[in-house]
Enzyme design. Sequence first.
Site, PDB file in Angstrom:
ATOM      1  N   GLY A 108      82.391 129.454  -0.471  1.00 42.29           N
ATOM      2  CA  GLY A 108      83.407 129.559   0.918  1.00 42.29           C
ATOM      3  C   GLY A 108      84.398 127.901   1.208  1.00 42.29           C
ATOM      4  O   GLY A 108      84.006 127.496  -0.159  1.00 42.29           O
ATOM      5  N   HIS A 163      77.400 132.755   5.341  1.00 42.90           N
ATOM      6  CA  HIS A 163      76.813 133.356   4.706  1.00 42.90           C
ATOM      7  C   HIS A 163      76.878 134.625   4.911  1.00 42.90           C
ATOM      8  O   HIS A 163      78.056 135.076   4.038  1.00 42.90           O
ATOM      9  CB  HIS A 163      75.753 133.190   3.780  1.00 42.90           C
ATOM     10  CG  HIS A 163      75.104 131.383   4.061  1.00 42.90           C
ATOM     11  ND1 HIS A 163      74.574 131.786   4.525  1.00 42.90           N
ATOM     12  CD2 HIS A 163      75.030 131.086   2.844  1.00 42.90           C
ATOM     13  CE1 HIS A 163      73.847 130.016   4.509  1.00 42.90           C
ATOM     14  NE2 HIS A 163      74.583 129.966   3.276  1.00 42.90           N
ATOM     15  N   ASP A 171      82.325 124.246   0.824  1.00 38.80           N
ATOM     16  CA  ASP A 171      82.379 123.555   0.141  1.00 38.80           C
ATOM     17  C   ASP A 171      83.548 123.291  -0.685  1.00 38.80           C
ATOM     18  O   ASP A 171      83.877 123.780  -2.126  1.00 38.80           O
ATOM     19  CB  ASP A 171      81.284 123.750  -0.688  1.00 38.80           C
ATOM     20  CG  ASP A 171      79.682 123.810  -0.035  1.00 38.80           C
ATOM     21  OD1 ASP A 171      79.121 122.362   0.055  1.00 38.80           O
ATOM     22  OD2 ASP A 171      79.851 124.864   0.472  1.00 38.80           O
ATOM     23  N   ARG A 230      71.814 123.074   6.629  1.00 38.32           N
ATOM     24  CA  ARG A 230      71.148 121.326   7.115  1.00 38.32           C
ATOM     25  C   ARG A 230      71.585 121.052   8.288  1.00 38.32           C
ATOM     26  O   ARG A 230      70.489 120.823   9.581  1.00 38.32           O
ATOM     27  CB  ARG A 230      72.071 120.561   6.377  1.00 38.32           C
ATOM     28  CG  ARG A 230      71.743 120.206   4.893  1.00 38.32           C
ATOM     29  CD  ARG A 230      72.088 119.624   4.208  1.00 38.32           C
ATOM     30  NE  ARG A 230      71.327 119.377   2.470  1.00 38.32           N
ATOM     31  CZ  ARG A 230      71.605 119.904   1.365  1.00 38.32           C
ATOM     32  NH1 ARG A 230      73.337 120.187   1.399  1.00 38.32           N
ATOM     33  NH2 ARG A 230      71.196 119.883   0.214  1.00 38.32           N
TER      34      ARG A 230
HETATM   35  P1  AMP Z   1      74.511 127.243   0.666  1.00 41.51           P
HETATM   36  O1  AMP Z   1      73.985 128.067   0.987  1.00 41.51           O
HETATM   37  O2  AMP Z   1      75.123 126.324   1.336  1.00 41.51           O
HETATM   38  O3  AMP Z   1      75.091 126.671  -0.625  1.00 41.51           O
HETATM   39  O4  AMP Z   1      76.341 128.170   0.628  1.00 41.51           O
HETATM   40  C1  AMP Z   1      76.544 129.505   0.292  1.00 41.51           C
HETATM   41  C2  AMP Z   1      77.831 129.790   0.038  1.00 41.51           C
HETATM   42  O5  AMP Z   1      78.132 129.951   1.083  1.00 41.51           O
HETATM   43  C3  AMP Z   1      78.926 129.029  -0.243  1.00 41.51           C
HETATM   44  O6  AMP Z   1      79.660 129.378  -1.047  1.00 41.51           O
HETATM   45  C4  AMP Z   1      79.320 127.859   0.809  1.00 41.51           C
HETATM   46  O7  AMP Z   1      80.236 127.562   0.633  1.00 41.51           O
HETATM   47  C5  AMP Z   1      79.246 128.841   1.991  1.00 41.51           C
HETATM   48  N1  AMP Z   1      79.003 128.521   3.154  1.00 41.51           N
HETATM   49  C6  AMP Z   1      78.450 127.483   3.608  1.00 41.51           C
HETATM   50  N2  AMP Z   1      79.012 127.338   4.963  1.00 41.51           N
HETATM   51  C7  AMP Z   1      79.682 127.793   5.139  1.00 41.51           C
HETATM   52  C8  AMP Z   1      80.699 128.040   7.074  1.00 41.51           C
HETATM   53  N3  AMP Z   1      80.357 127.205   7.612  1.00 41.51           N
HETATM   54  N4  AMP Z   1      81.641 128.730   6.557  1.00 41.51           N
HETATM   55  C9  AMP Z   1      81.648 129.458   5.281  1.00 41.51           C
HETATM   56  N5  AMP Z   1      81.514 129.158   4.021  1.00 41.51           N
HETATM   57  C10 AMP Z   1      80.544 128.547   4.234  1.00 41.51           C
END
Ligand code: AMP
Length: 274
Positions: free
Chosen positions: A144, A34, A147, A184
Amino acid sequence: MVVVRTVEALKEARESLRGSIGFVPTMGALHHGHLSLMRQAREETDTLIVSIFVNPTQFLEGEDLESYPRREEADRKICELAGVDILFMPTIDQMYESDELAIGAPAIKGYILEGEKRPGHFDGMLQVVMKLLNLSGATRAYFGKKDAQQLVLIEQMVKNYFMDVKIIACEIVREESGLALSSRNAYMTPQEHQRAHALSRALKCASKSIMAGEREVAQLKAQMLTVLEETDRVEYVAIVDRAFRPLEQVEIGNTIILVAAWVGKPRLIDNIWV
Ligand code: AMP
């Protein structure tokens, strides 16, 4: 940093803004993945807005909505340090009313791989992303590649609905061991954490074979499945083009290799762009 919890307060906070707006939507339990999105947005735009919202409509019945890690205090501090200007942390009531207009993921791209394993997930994801993009008034929104299918569907939504925002695809941030960072990952025991490395190892193995000249998708998938035996259950290994159409031969510069597998409690996903 201003913390706002209502749509009204967000609109008010936006009123005094001048220049470009960078927006990073998240579900919280923030990690370096993030942070890298925030850093890039900070560099490329005048104002940085981050949202933290565990969106119920993208979780399926029986998924981890209730147990999804929530770390409000720590997340606030991280945002403050990352130079966030506005942190939007709405309640569910602020985001939804009872009889909502629905947005549907596209019939093919939205219902393969993640969309097949988690039917309805992408409808809920697109619905909340549409709301958040409209609310933030983002000039550029950062997502990111972790996903990958989500990213491609958001790009398509923005194109299909003529939305005035630029979607920026950001590289996957990994542990030194290769494991892609994910909120997770916190569900795993140290032993499971070790076994979870199989996902990035399988992707690395495919990438090495490609560099050595292998192009046959069937061959690459078979190699990956051997490495993935360390996981509890593989949900899919897929090799598709950048529009998520299945490939028989790897096309350099136009290929995404994806994997989803269970290790202990979490279902993990990872991918590489070739
Ligand atoms: P989330 O909180 O999991 O919904 O992720 C929020 C954003 O962070 C999304 O655009 C994800 O693709 C991105 N994201 C999550 N994990 C990673 C990572 N390891 N590297 C880059 N972006 C990430």
